[in-house]
Design a protein around this motif. Sequence first.
Motif, PDB file in Angstrom:
ATOM      1  N   GLY A 173     -29.637   7.068 -23.581  1.00 36.93           N
ATOM      2  CA  GLY A 173     -29.075   8.343 -23.667  1.00 36.93           C
ATOM      3  C   GLY A 173     -27.551   8.219 -23.830  1.00 36.93           C
ATOM      4  O   GLY A 173     -26.974   9.418 -23.495  1.00 36.93           O
ATOM      5  N   ASP A 174     -26.964   7.379 -24.284  1.00 39.10           N
ATOM      6  CA  ASP A 174     -25.436   7.309 -24.422  1.00 39.10           C
ATOM      7  C   ASP A 174     -24.872   7.429 -22.842  1.00 39.10           C
ATOM      8  O   ASP A 174     -23.657   7.617 -22.938  1.00 39.10           O
ATOM      9  CB  ASP A 174     -24.893   8.244 -25.128  1.00 39.10           C
ATOM     10  N   THR A 175     -25.684   6.924 -21.808  1.00 40.43           N
ATOM     11  CA  THR A 175     -25.210   7.056 -20.450  1.00 40.43           C
ATOM     12  C   THR A 175     -25.155   5.572 -19.955  1.00 40.43           C
ATOM     13  O   THR A 175     -24.218   5.122 -19.123  1.00 40.43           O
ATOM     14  CB  THR A 175     -26.026   7.778 -19.577  1.00 40.43           C
ATOM     15  N   PHE A 176     -26.162   4.922 -20.098  1.00 44.30           N
ATOM     16  CA  PHE A 176     -26.136   3.346 -19.659  1.00 44.30           C
ATOM     17  C   PHE A 176     -26.639   2.504 -20.738  1.00 44.30           C
ATOM     18  O   PHE A 176     -27.228   2.912 -21.635  1.00 44.30           O
ATOM     19  CB  PHE A 176     -27.236   3.312 -18.661  1.00 44.30           C
ATOM     20  N   ILE A 177     -26.182   1.190 -20.609  1.00 37.41           N
ATOM     21  CA  ILE A 177     -26.537   0.271 -21.347  1.00 37.41           C
ATOM     22  C   ILE A 177     -27.040  -1.158 -20.540  1.00 37.41           C
ATOM     23  O   ILE A 177     -26.238  -1.469 -19.697  1.00 37.41           O
ATOM     24  CB  ILE A 177     -25.551  -0.441 -22.318  1.00 37.41           C
ATOM     25  N   LEU A 178     -28.323  -1.405 -20.887  1.00 33.71           N
ATOM     26  CA  LEU A 178     -28.997  -2.584 -20.158  1.00 33.71           C
ATOM     27  C   LEU A 178     -28.868  -3.805 -21.217  1.00 33.71           C
ATOM     28  O   LEU A 178     -29.614  -3.874 -22.028  1.00 33.71           O
ATOM     29  CB  LEU A 178     -30.420  -1.988 -19.749  1.00 33.71           C
ATOM     30  N   LYS A 179     -28.194  -4.734 -20.552  1.00 33.01           N
ATOM     31  CA  LYS A 179     -28.020  -6.122 -21.186  1.00 33.01           C
ATOM     32  C   LYS A 179     -29.177  -7.026 -20.580  1.00 33.01           C
ATOM     33  O   LYS A 179     -29.328  -7.345 -19.304  1.00 33.01           O
ATOM     34  CB  LYS A 179     -26.928  -6.667 -20.954  1.00 33.01           C
ATOM     35  N   LEU A 180     -30.080  -7.475 -21.346  1.00 29.64           N
ATOM     36  CA  LEU A 180     -31.014  -8.288 -20.851  1.00 29.64           C
ATOM     37  C   LEU A 180     -30.829  -9.859 -21.477  1.00 29.64           C
ATOM     38  O   LEU A 180     -30.600 -10.186 -22.570  1.00 29.64           O
ATOM     39  CB  LEU A 180     -32.543  -8.127 -21.472  1.00 29.64           C
ATOM     40  N   LEU A 181     -30.609 -10.374 -20.457  1.00 33.25           N
ATOM     41  CA  LEU A 181     -30.507 -12.225 -20.663  1.00 33.25           C
ATOM     42  C   LEU A 181     -31.571 -12.616 -21.154  1.00 33.25           C
ATOM     43  O   LEU A 181     -32.633 -12.497 -20.824  1.00 33.25           O
ATOM     44  CB  LEU A 181     -29.712 -12.762 -19.584  1.00 33.25           C
ATOM     45  N   GLN A 210     -25.120  -1.107 -17.072  1.00 34.46           N
ATOM     46  CA  GLN A 210     -23.851  -0.785 -16.733  1.00 34.46           C
ATOM     47  C   GLN A 210     -23.667   0.553 -17.349  1.00 34.46           C
ATOM     48  O   GLN A 210     -24.425   1.044 -18.609  1.00 34.46           O
ATOM     49  CB  GLN A 210     -22.751  -1.628 -17.394  1.00 34.46           C
ATOM     50  N   PRO A 211     -22.623   1.455 -17.168  1.00 32.47           N
ATOM     51  CA  PRO A 211     -22.221   2.676 -17.629  1.00 32.47           C
ATOM     52  C   PRO A 211     -21.947   2.144 -19.634  1.00 32.47           C
ATOM     53  O   PRO A 211     -21.224   1.056 -19.653  1.00 32.47           O
ATOM     54  CB  PRO A 211     -20.894   3.139 -17.218  1.00 32.47           C
ATOM     55  N   PHE A 212     -22.453   3.145 -20.395  1.00 34.75           N
ATOM     56  CA  PHE A 212     -22.242   2.973 -21.570  1.00 34.75           C
ATOM     57  C   PHE A 212     -20.894   3.759 -22.055  1.00 34.75           C
ATOM     58  O   PHE A 212     -20.569   4.963 -21.872  1.00 34.75           O
ATOM     59  CB  PHE A 212     -23.478   3.598 -22.400  1.00 34.75           C
ATOM     60  N   VAL A 213     -20.085   2.923 -22.555  1.00 36.86           N
ATOM     61  CA  VAL A 213     -18.930   3.895 -23.150  1.00 36.86           C
ATOM     62  C   VAL A 213     -18.926   4.265 -24.436  1.00 36.86           C
ATOM     63  O   VAL A 213     -18.951   3.690 -25.475  1.00 36.86           O
ATOM     64  CB  VAL A 213     -17.493   2.477 -23.300  1.00 36.86           C
ATOM     65  N   GLN A 214     -19.116   5.700 -24.556  1.00 37.27           N
ATOM     66  CA  GLN A 214     -19.600   6.283 -25.418  1.00 37.27           C
ATOM     67  C   GLN A 214     -18.399   6.479 -26.593  1.00 37.27           C
ATOM     68  O   GLN A 214     -17.366   6.880 -26.133  1.00 37.27           O
ATOM     69  CB  GLN A 214     -20.197   7.829 -25.110  1.00 37.27           C
ATOM     70  N   GLY A 215     -18.831   6.217 -27.782  1.00 33.46           N
ATOM     71  CA  GLY A 215     -17.756   6.382 -28.726  1.00 33.46           C
ATOM     72  C   GLY A 215     -16.629   5.039 -28.850  1.00 33.46           C
ATOM     73  O   GLY A 215     -15.741   5.384 -29.537  1.00 33.46           O
ATOM     74  N   ALA A 216     -16.842   4.153 -28.245  1.00 35.33           N
ATOM     75  CA  ALA A 216     -16.183   3.058 -27.999  1.00 35.33           C
ATOM     76  C   ALA A 216     -16.162   2.298 -29.218  1.00 35.33           C
ATOM     77  O   ALA A 216     -17.302   2.026 -29.895  1.00 35.33           O
ATOM     78  CB  ALA A 216     -16.367   2.122 -26.917  1.00 35.33           C
ATOM     79  N   SER A 217     -15.112   1.590 -29.747  1.00 31.86           N
ATOM     80  CA  SER A 217     -14.821   0.639 -30.651  1.00 31.86           C
ATOM     81  C   SER A 217     -14.846  -0.952 -30.451  1.00 31.86           C
ATOM     82  O   SER A 217     -14.223  -1.247 -29.196  1.00 31.86           O
ATOM     83  CB  SER A 217     -13.694   1.182 -31.568  1.00 31.86           C
ATOM     84  N   ASP A 218     -15.869  -1.596 -30.708  1.00 32.20           N
ATOM     85  CA  ASP A 218     -15.476  -3.017 -30.635  1.00 32.20           C
ATOM     86  C   ASP A 218     -14.294  -3.633 -31.159  1.00 32.20           C
ATOM     87  O   ASP A 218     -13.833  -2.915 -32.226  1.00 32.20           O
ATOM     88  CB  ASP A 218     -16.777  -3.583 -31.419  1.00 32.20           C
ATOM     89  N   GLY A 219     -13.608  -4.510 -30.357  1.00 29.61           N
ATOM     90  CA  GLY A 219     -12.321  -4.771 -30.816  1.00 29.61           C
ATOM     91  C   GLY A 219     -12.142  -5.424 -32.318  1.00 29.61           C
ATOM     92  O   GLY A 219     -11.159  -5.254 -32.730  1.00 29.61           O
ATOM     93  N   TRP A 220     -13.056  -6.388 -32.393  1.00 34.17           N
ATOM     94  CA  TRP A 220     -12.982  -7.007 -33.700  1.00 34.17           C
ATOM     95  C   TRP A 220     -13.412  -5.945 -34.838  1.00 34.17           C
ATOM     96  O   TRP A 220     -12.544  -5.907 -35.794  1.00 34.17           O
ATOM     97  CB  TRP A 220     -14.052  -7.834 -33.625  1.00 34.17           C
ATOM     98  N   GLU A 221     -14.120  -5.238 -34.846  1.00 35.28           N
ATOM     99  CA  GLU A 221     -14.300  -4.097 -35.914  1.00 35.28           C
ATOM    100  C   GLU A 221     -13.177  -3.193 -35.903  1.00 35.28           C
ATOM    101  O   GLU A 221     -12.756  -2.861 -37.069  1.00 35.28           O
ATOM    102  CB  GLU A 221     -15.785  -3.151 -35.489  1.00 35.28           C
TER     103      GLU A 221
END
Length: 468
Positions: free
Chosen positions: A175-183, A232-243
Amino acid sequence: MSEVVTHSARTAGPALLASLDPLLREWLPRQRWFAGKGRPVTGFTLVAATELLPVNAKLGLLHLLVRAHQPLVPLQTAAAHPADCYQLLIGVRETLPPRLAPALIGHLEEGPLAGRTVYEALHDPRPADVLLEALRTRARVGELRFERDMGQEIRSELVPRMVTSEQSNSSVVYGDTFILKLLRRIVPGTNPDLELPLMLAREGCPRVPAPAGWMMADLASCDDSYVLGVLQPFVQGASDGWELALRELAKGEDFGAEARALGRATAEVHTALARALPTVTLGRPQLELLVAGMTQRLEAAAQAVPALRRYAPGLRSAFAALADLAAEGRTWTAQRIHGDLHLGQCLRSPDGEWSLIDFEGEPSKSLTERRLPQPIVRDVAGMLRSFDYAAHAHHPTEPDWACLCRAAYCAGYAEFSGVDPRTDPVLLRAYETDKAVYEVVYEARHRPDWLPVPLAAIRRLAANDDTP
C-alpha cells in the motif's frame, strides 16, 4: 495471533522435497536472484519446511529453506563453500488462475501434494498478506519468528504488490506504506541489512528507513538465527539514484547539487555508524594484509582479462604507495560502512532528501567479512565509480559530468564530516583501483559491451591521473 499463521509444518518434508526436486531444478536457475548461474543443480537438501497456510486447503502456503547442490568451481572446496541455502515461498493451488501464470513452478504428479499446482507465492496477494499479518502480530510459526518495532504502526489490509525489478532478493510493497525485502540466499548470523538500519534508527539517523519488522528462522540444527526479511517504510515517489542520474543526463541537466547532497547524506550515515559501533585503528600489519589482498585480486584479474595486463604495473603502484605509507607509520581509522554503495543503493524523495538502502554488503562475501570495520573511503570509491558508470551509460559519454559529480560528492561529504576524502589520495586511489579491477572481471564475464567503462578508469588510475 492471527488465524492465518497458526499452522506449523505438517507436510512430510523429505517426501515433499523429493516431489518438488525436478520442478525446482528447472525453475530455480531461471530466477534472477539465483547465485549459481552456469552450473547445474544436482540435488536439494531440506533445511526447514513450514506451513503458513495449510496445504490441504484451497490455497496453501509453504515456507521452505533448501540447500541447492551444484558442482564445485575450480579452486572451491566443499568445506569452504557449502551448498547455498535459499528461502522459497511456495503457493499451492489445485489450478492456477491466469493472472498467476507467470509465477508457475509446475504441477505435481506424486508426493504429498500430488495433483496440486505450485507457484511463486509472492505474486499472489493472499500469501503476501500472510507475511504482513505475521509481522503485525509478532507471530511464531514452527521455527519461524516474526518481530516488529512496536513504535511503528503496521495496519492490516494494505494492498501488496511484488516489485519486479529486484535482482539478488525479492521485495513486496504494501500500500505504498511499507516494503518487505525477502533475502533469497541466506546464511546464519547477524545480517548487516538488519543490524545496521536498527543501529542507525537508535542513533536517530534519518537517512536510512528504520526497520518496522523482521523475519527470523531459529533452527534447532543451528546455533545462530537466520535473518529472512526486513520490513521498512516505503519512500513513496522516491527516485532511484541511478535512474535519476540517467534522466538528468538525458536532459542535459547538472547533477552537481544532487551529488553534493548525496555526499552529505553518506557522511551523516558514516558519522552515525561511528557513534553506534566501535572503530578500530589500522596500522602496518593490517594494511599489509589489505594491500596483499588487493594485489592478489589484481594478479588474478590480469590472468582472466588480457586487456588488463598492460596496465598492471601502474595499478600495482597504487597499492604499493599505500603500503609505503603504512611502512612509514601512517595509520587509518576503520569503522562499519555500507559496504556496497553505489547510485542504485540510494533513494531521493520528492522533497529532495536522500536515503541509503540495502546494507547487506557484497553477497559474495561471508557475513564475517561484510561486518568488518573498513575505511570510509571504500564506500566513497564505490560511489565515485558509480558516477563514472552513469556518465558512460549516456551516449555520447559525458566524462566532464562524472568529474563534476565526483568533486561535488566529496565536497558534500566534507561539508558534514569536516573531512574531504580527496585529502587522502593514496588510500582513495587504492580503493578505487581495487573496485575498478573487480568491475573489469565482472564486465568481461557478464557484460562485455560494458568493459570499456572500467577500462577507461583503469587507464586513468594506472597513470595516477585525477581526471576521468
